[in-house]
Motif scaffolding. Structure first.
Motif, PDB file in Angstrom:
ATOM      1  N   SER A 135      -1.706  -0.217  -2.466  1.00 13.84           N
ATOM      2  CA  SER A 135      -1.199   0.417  -1.247  1.00 13.84           C
ATOM      3  C   SER A 135       0.275   0.769  -1.400  1.00 13.84           C
ATOM      4  CB  SER A 135      -1.411  -0.462  -0.008  1.00 13.84           C
ATOM      5  OG  SER A 135      -1.235   0.291   1.176  1.00 13.84           O
ATOM      6  N   THR A 182      -2.667   4.108  -5.050  1.00 15.38           N
ATOM      7  CA  THR A 182      -2.727   4.729  -3.735  1.00 15.38           C
ATOM      8  C   THR A 182      -3.963   5.608  -3.621  1.00 15.38           C
ATOM      9  OG1 THR A 182      -1.404   5.951  -2.105  1.00 15.38           O
ATOM     10  CG2 THR A 182      -1.388   6.781  -4.365  1.00 15.38           C
ATOM     11  N   SER A 183      -4.186   6.137  -2.434  1.00 17.25           N
ATOM     12  CA  SER A 183      -5.318   7.033  -2.211  1.00 17.25           C
ATOM     13  C   SER A 183      -4.973   8.439  -2.695  1.00 17.25           C
ATOM     14  CB  SER A 183      -5.660   7.079  -0.723  1.00 17.25           C
ATOM     15  OG  SER A 183      -4.581   7.647   0.010  1.00 17.25           O
ATOM     16  N   SER A 184      -6.001   9.259  -2.856  1.00 19.74           N
ATOM     17  CA  SER A 184      -5.770  10.656  -3.244  1.00 19.74           C
ATOM     18  C   SER A 184      -4.933  11.374  -2.192  1.00 19.74           C
ATOM     19  CB  SER A 184      -7.108  11.374  -3.425  1.00 19.74           C
ATOM     20  OG  SER A 184      -7.859  10.787  -4.458  1.00 19.74           O
ATOM     21  N   ARG A 185      -5.156  11.028  -0.916  1.00 20.09           N
ATOM     22  CA  ARG A 185      -4.431  11.666   0.182  1.00 20.09           C
ATOM     23  C   ARG A 185      -2.926  11.416   0.095  1.00 20.09           C
ATOM     24  NH1 ARG A 185      -5.079   9.876   6.476  1.00 20.09           N
ATOM     25  NH2 ARG A 185      -4.038   8.047   5.621  1.00 20.09           N
ATOM     26  N   LYS A 206      -1.212  10.429  -2.746  1.00 20.77           N
ATOM     27  CA  LYS A 206      -0.647  10.471  -4.095  1.00 20.77           C
ATOM     28  C   LYS A 206       0.576  11.382  -4.170  1.00 20.77           C
ATOM     29  CE  LYS A 206      -1.717  11.308  -8.956  1.00 20.77           C
ATOM     30  NZ  LYS A 206      -2.742  11.751  -9.953  1.00 20.77           N
ATOM     31  N   THR A 249      -4.391   6.869  -8.610  1.00 20.76           N
ATOM     32  CA  THR A 249      -5.263   6.780  -7.436  1.00 20.76           C
ATOM     33  C   THR A 249      -6.315   5.698  -7.669  1.00 20.76           C
ATOM     34  OG1 THR A 249      -6.808   8.446  -8.259  1.00 20.76           O
ATOM     35  CG2 THR A 249      -4.960   9.222  -6.914  1.00 20.76           C
ATOM     36  N   TYR A 250      -6.875   5.211  -6.572  1.00 23.80           N
ATOM     37  CA  TYR A 250      -7.854   4.132  -6.669  1.00 23.80           C
ATOM     38  C   TYR A 250      -9.055   4.519  -7.527  1.00 23.80           C
ATOM     39  CZ  TYR A 250      -5.190   2.185  -2.748  1.00 23.80           C
ATOM     40  OH  TYR A 250      -4.191   1.697  -1.952  1.00 23.80           O
ATOM     41  N   GLN A 251      -9.495   5.771  -7.386  1.00 24.86           N
ATOM     42  CA  GLN A 251     -10.686   6.178  -8.137  1.00 24.86           C
ATOM     43  C   GLN A 251     -10.410   6.398  -9.623  1.00 24.86           C
ATOM     44  OE1 GLN A 251      -9.284   7.822  -5.552  1.00 24.86           O
ATOM     45  NE2 GLN A 251      -9.679  10.030  -5.648  1.00 24.86           N
ATOM     46  N   ASP A 309      -7.963  -5.632  -0.457  1.00 20.75           N
ATOM     47  CA  ASP A 309      -9.126  -4.865  -0.895  1.00 20.75           C
ATOM     48  C   ASP A 309      -9.630  -5.420  -2.221  1.00 20.75           C
ATOM     49  OD1 ASP A 309     -10.948  -2.918  -1.798  1.00 20.75           O
ATOM     50  OD2 ASP A 309      -9.885  -1.332  -0.716  1.00 20.75           O
ATOM     51  N   SER A 352     -13.007  -2.025   6.561  1.00 21.94           N
ATOM     52  CA  SER A 352     -13.129  -1.193   5.371  1.00 21.94           C
ATOM     53  C   SER A 352     -14.601  -1.037   5.053  1.00 21.94           C
ATOM     54  CB  SER A 352     -12.398  -1.840   4.184  1.00 21.94           C
ATOM     55  OG  SER A 352     -12.929  -3.115   3.911  1.00 21.94           O
TER      56      SER A 352
END
Length: 389
Positions: A196, A222-225, A227, A243-245, A266, A295
């Motif tokens: 995060s 972080t998330s893609s949103r 980044k 990113t997380y993925q 998480d 979540s």
């Protein structure tokens, strides 16, 4: 003097369910203060207080009366208040205070005569653990530099960041001391992975690590949103952003291993880092909060990282004060706090919510995580109309 208070109370089993209620407060008695809570920040820090309200006893600070025992709790917040009635010789009417409040319009405090100074006072609560002192200390704003910045226009920024920043500073100090991060080359593990990275606590930790332990490699997840925000606005704080993925393929793996700092609670993300680093690669996982109340269903059933522990900031604060003394402790904070504020003022967008309904809306918004990394929310139950969110 009696006051009809507006108070937000939350179901302890599911804090997404909460309500506003009127409450008669007062009249106050000898030694007490009636404080109007002028404004307070609503951040992920407050969501953590709710999520751990029972286990860490945050619900005990401001017990909810008139309801079934154990059903409701209030959300502690950090902000500014004004003494509107005083029956204590220690604090005058009209004094402005910074401190820890219920999510309400007013509050009654009882200063402890033995722990009152020109700069602050402590509320005596023998029912709470001794390491909760930071939550029971109220600063007299006009007589102390912290947490008010030198520029009045930055007061809202300071209010939003201060509680989160203290956690970030203490965590950076903890990592520097426990792992010798502040001494170049003295420890093989010099990499910290922050889960995060776009959060204001993550920002505070990364900033403080660069100040206290500049040779540490800081990797942000972080998330893609978010980044682009982390890579752009916070580019000087993170050596790498993933990113997380993309953890399984793009997270840098260092020979000395890493320390994970989990801001979000998480387990899925933590498991991905463990898998990427392999057996023994993650030296420890430090859990800080639970900023995401809900979540998606975990894909990793009941993963519990080895070498994992929860970081409780007030406990470490107390330990450090004993080790280096209160003056040195405050001086170290002050220097880094000023630098953090100068940097943060350029990117935090402050939104104001005024009046019960707007406060209710913004609290729901933050609990749901429905806001951007740059957004900061200042709330007040007072009369008037704020910015619609």
């Amino acid at each position: 003097m009696s006051v009809v208070v507006t108070e937000a109370i939350f179901e302890q089993e599911d804090v997404r369910k909460f309500k506003l209620r009127p409450l008669n407060l007062g009249p106050i008695t000898q030694g007490q203060l009636m404080v109007r809570i002028d404004k307070f920040g609503v951040t992920s820090n407050n969501v953590s207080y709710l999520a751990t309200g029972r286990s860490l006893r945050y619900f005990d600070f401001f017990p909810v009366s008139g309801e079934k025992p154990g059903q409701y709790g209030t959300m502690p917040v950090w902000g500014f208040g004004t003494v509107i009635k005083s029956l204590s010789p220690l604090v005058a009417e009209g004094e402005r205070l910074w401190g820890y409040w219920p999510c309400a319009s007013h509050c009654v405090l009882v200063p402890d005569p033995k722990r009152t100074t020109q700069a602050s006072f402590v509320v005596r609560r023998d029912d709470l653990p001794a390491d909760r002192l930071a939550y029971l200390t109220y600063s007299r704003v006009d007589k102390r530099a912290l947490p008010t910045p030198s520029s009045p226009e930055l007061e809202d920024h300071a209010m939003l960041l201060r509680g989160l920043w203290v956690t970030g500073f203490l965590l950076a100090d903890y990592l520097a001391v426990k792992n010798n991060f502040s001494v170049a080359g003295s420890h093989p593990t010099k990499t910290v992975v922050i889960v995060s990275a776009s959060s204001k606590t993550g920002y505070s930790l990364a900033f403080c690590l660069k100040q206290l332990a500049p040779t540490t490699e800081v990797i942000g997840l972080t998330s893609s949103r978010n980044k682009a925000f982390v890579q752009g606005t916070l580019k000087n704080l993170y050596d790498h952003v993933v990113t997380y993925q993309d953890i399984a393929t793009q997270l840098p793996v260092r020979q000395g291993g890493c320390v994970i700092v989990d801001m979000a609670g998480d387990d899925d993300v933590t498991k991905k880092v463990y898998d990427r680093y392999g057996k023994g690669g993650v030296r420890q996982t430090v859990r800080v909060g639970a900023s995401h109340w809900s979540s998606p269903t975990p894909t990793v059933a009941s993963f519990r990282p080895p070498n994992s522990h929860f970081f409780f900031a007030p406990g470490w604060s107390q330990e450090r004060v004993k080790a280096i003394g209160p003056k040195e402790f405050v001086d170290r904070q002050s220097a880094v706090w000023d630098a953090t504020m100068r940097a943060a003022a350029g990117w935090i967008d402050v939104h104001t919510a005024t009046g019960p309904e707007e406060v209710k809306n913004v609290v729901a918004k933050v609990i749901a995580g429905d806001y951007g990394a740059k957004d900061g929310f200042v709330a007040a139950f007072g009369e008037g109309s704020g910015v619609k969110l």
